[in-house]
Write a protein that holds these residues in place. Structure first.
Motif, PDB file in Angstrom:
ATOM      1  N   LYS A 113       0.827  -1.203   0.000  1.00 10.35           N
ATOM      2  CA  LYS A 113       0.000   0.000   0.000  1.00 10.35           C
ATOM      3  C   LYS A 113       0.860   1.251   0.000  1.00 10.35           C
ATOM      4  O   LYS A 113       1.967   1.255   0.499  1.00 10.35           O
ATOM      5  N   GLU A 114       0.291   2.319  -0.569  1.00 11.44           N
ATOM      6  CA  GLU A 114       0.959   3.615  -0.550  1.00 11.44           C
ATOM      7  C   GLU A 114       0.129   4.582   0.261  1.00 11.44           C
ATOM      8  O   GLU A 114      -1.094   4.548   0.239  1.00 11.44           O
ATOM      9  N   PHE A 115       0.799   5.473   0.970  1.00 15.96           N
ATOM     10  CA  PHE A 115       0.131   6.484   1.776  1.00 15.96           C
ATOM     11  C   PHE A 115       0.653   7.851   1.367  1.00 15.96           C
ATOM     12  O   PHE A 115       1.859   8.043   1.238  1.00 15.96           O
ATOM     13  N   LYS A 116      -0.254   8.798   1.192  1.00 14.75           N
ATOM     14  CA  LYS A 116       0.143  10.167   0.902  1.00 14.75           C
ATOM     15  C   LYS A 116       0.424  10.865   2.234  1.00 14.75           C
ATOM     16  O   LYS A 116      -0.326  10.707   3.191  1.00 14.75           O
ATOM     17  N   ILE A 117       1.498  11.623   2.290  1.00 12.51           N
ATOM     18  CA  ILE A 117       1.863  12.325   3.517  1.00 12.51           C
ATOM     19  C   ILE A 117       0.846  13.434   3.788  1.00 12.51           C
ATOM     20  O   ILE A 117       0.651  14.326   2.964  1.00 12.51           O
ATOM     21  N   ALA A 118       0.188  13.369   4.937  1.00  7.61           N
ATOM     22  CA  ALA A 118      -0.775  14.391   5.342  1.00  7.61           C
ATOM     23  C   ALA A 118      -0.168  15.331   6.382  1.00  7.61           C
ATOM     24  O   ALA A 118      -0.575  16.479   6.498  1.00  7.61           O
ATOM     25  N   LEU A 119       0.786  14.829   7.145  1.00  7.63           N
ATOM     26  CA  LEU A 119       1.466  15.619   8.168  1.00  7.63           C
ATOM     27  C   LEU A 119       2.916  15.184   8.163  1.00  7.63           C
ATOM     28  O   LEU A 119       3.210  13.989   8.272  1.00  7.63           O
ATOM     29  N   GLN A 120       3.838  16.124   8.017  1.00  5.10           N
ATOM     30  CA  GLN A 120       5.259  15.769   8.013  1.00  5.10           C
ATOM     31  C   GLN A 120       5.965  16.519   9.127  1.00  5.10           C
ATOM     32  O   GLN A 120       6.017  17.740   9.130  1.00  5.10           O
ATOM     33  N   GLN A 121       6.495  15.737  10.097  1.00  5.41           N
ATOM     34  CA  GLN A 121       7.260  16.324  11.185  1.00  5.41           C
ATOM     35  C   GLN A 121       8.701  15.843  11.200  1.00  5.41           C
ATOM     36  O   GLN A 121       9.490  16.322  11.990  1.00  5.41           O
ATOM     37  N   LEU A 122       9.042  14.887  10.346  1.00  5.12           N
ATOM     38  CA  LEU A 122      10.430  14.467  10.215  1.00  5.12           C
ATOM     39  C   LEU A 122      11.154  15.470   9.330  1.00  5.12           C
ATOM     40  O   LEU A 122      10.541  16.356   8.729  1.00  5.12           O
ATOM     41  N   SER A 123      12.441  15.337   9.228  1.00 12.48           N
ATOM     42  CA  SER A 123      13.232  16.244   8.404  1.00 12.48           C
ATOM     43  C   SER A 123      12.745  16.214   6.969  1.00 12.48           C
ATOM     44  O   SER A 123      12.431  15.152   6.444  1.00 12.48           O
ATOM     45  N   PRO A 124      12.681  17.372   6.324  1.00 16.09           N
ATOM     46  CA  PRO A 124      12.247  17.406   4.927  1.00 16.09           C
ATOM     47  C   PRO A 124      13.292  16.746   4.031  1.00 16.09           C
ATOM     48  O   PRO A 124      14.473  16.687   4.382  1.00 16.09           O
ATOM     49  N   PRO A 125      12.863  16.238   2.874  1.00  9.36           N
ATOM     50  CA  PRO A 125      13.817  15.633   1.943  1.00  9.36           C
ATOM     51  C   PRO A 125      14.848  16.655   1.480  1.00  9.36           C
ATOM     52  O   PRO A 125      14.556  17.842   1.383  1.00  9.36           O
ATOM     53  N   GLY A 126      16.032  16.177   1.220  1.00 14.61           N
ATOM     54  CA  GLY A 126      17.077  17.044   0.694  1.00 14.61           C
ATOM     55  C   GLY A 126      18.428  16.750   1.304  1.00 14.61           C
ATOM     56  O   GLY A 126      18.553  15.958   2.230  1.00 14.61           O
ATOM     57  N   PRO A 127      19.460  17.413   0.771  1.00 17.73           N
ATOM     58  CA  PRO A 127      20.823  17.187   1.266  1.00 17.73           C
ATOM     59  C   PRO A 127      21.039  17.861   2.623  1.00 17.73           C
ATOM     60  O   PRO A 127      20.380  18.839   2.952  1.00 17.73           O
ATOM     61  N   PHE A 128      21.980  17.321   3.384  1.00 15.40           N
ATOM     62  CA  PHE A 128      22.339  17.906   4.669  1.00 15.40           C
ATOM     63  C   PHE A 128      23.831  17.732   4.907  1.00 15.40           C
ATOM     64  O   PHE A 128      24.489  16.911   4.271  1.00 15.40           O
ATOM     65  N   LYS A 129      24.346  18.542   5.835  1.00  8.70           N
ATOM     66  CA  LYS A 129      25.736  18.405   6.274  1.00  8.70           C
ATOM     67  C   LYS A 129      25.782  18.690   7.770  1.00  8.70           C
ATOM     68  O   LYS A 129      25.185  19.659   8.237  1.00  8.70           O
ATOM     69  N   ILE A 130      26.473  17.831   8.496  1.00  8.03           N
ATOM     70  CA  ILE A 130      26.640  17.969   9.942  1.00  8.03           C
ATOM     71  C   ILE A 130      28.134  17.950  10.209  1.00  8.03           C
ATOM     72  O   ILE A 130      28.843  17.048   9.748  1.00  8.03           O
ATOM     73  N   SER A 131      28.628  18.950  10.927  1.00  5.94           N
ATOM     74  CA  SER A 131      30.055  19.047  11.221  1.00  5.94           C
ATOM     75  C   SER A 131      30.254  19.313  12.705  1.00  5.94           C
ATOM     76  O   SER A 131      29.521  20.103  13.296  1.00  5.94           O
ATOM     77  N   PHE A 132      31.258  18.658  13.283  1.00  4.28           N
ATOM     78  CA  PHE A 132      31.600  18.898  14.681  1.00  4.28           C
ATOM     79  C   PHE A 132      33.030  18.434  14.914  1.00  4.28           C
ATOM     80  O   PHE A 132      33.624  17.758  14.070  1.00  4.28           O
ATOM     81  N   ASN A 133      33.576  18.822  16.057  1.00  7.70           N
ATOM     82  CA  ASN A 133      34.935  18.440  16.431  1.00  7.70           C
ATOM     83  C   ASN A 133      34.901  17.518  17.632  1.00  7.70           C
ATOM     84  O   ASN A 133      34.185  17.784  18.599  1.00  7.70           O
TER      85      ASN A 133
END
Length: 157
Positions: free
Chosen positions: A86-106
């Motif tokens: 089955k497929e479900f259409k997103i009605a509410l999105q609270q997770l991170s939106p689609p797309g690239p990301f970068k996380i940097s730390f020391n």
């Protein structure tokens, strides 16, 4: 003793930089939360990456000798969620939106990037274990005595 605790706690609060979809998360499980652990010989960091598929080649982790960690990837959730047949259409999105990301730390000190282990854990957690940068201390006759911790030495990269 108190000054040692203060400096140690300050070291364990690294600046974490988020960009792309990691910076756009406002509700739900946050992308880019970082936990860092330390023991005598290594560091461990666990990074929250909900919505990121760990088995894809879309997540890159670069570790520098200085202790700098850069994680890049793509949140690949689509407009429709597939669950079995089955497929479900997103009605509410609270997770991170689609797309690239970068996380940097020391990390708190220098590391040996060659001696690292990177794995995806259940729940969208990227776990990185990397050995501290250490050099052997030799006796006058050239025999190994102990490891010398290099966390206080300046780095020449």
């Amino acid at each position: 003793m108190k000054s040692e605790q203060l400096s140690e706690s300050t070291l364990l609060k690294p600046l974490v930089t988020l960009s792309g979809s990691a910076a756009d998360t406002v509700i739900g499980p946050p992308l880019g939360r970082v936990d860092i652990g330390v023991n005598e010989s290594a560091y461990i960091c666990r990074v929250s990456l909900p919505g990121v598929r760990g088995n894809d080649d879309k997540v890159k982790c670069n570790i520098e000798r200085s202790g700098r960690v850069d994680i890049e990837g793509v949140v690949t959730e689509s407009q429709f969620v597939k669950n079995s047949s089955k497929e479900f259409k997103i009605a509410l999105q609270q997770l991170s939106p689609p797309g690239p990301f970068k996380i940097s730390f020391n990390l708190p000190g220098p590391v040996d990037p060659r001696l690292s282990s990177i794995s995806f854990k259940p729940g969208g957690i990227l776990e990185v274990v990397v050995m501290k940068f250490r050099v052997p201390q030799l006796s006058a006759n050239g025999m190994f005595e102990k490891w010398y911790d290099c966390s206080s030495l300046p780095l020449h990269v």
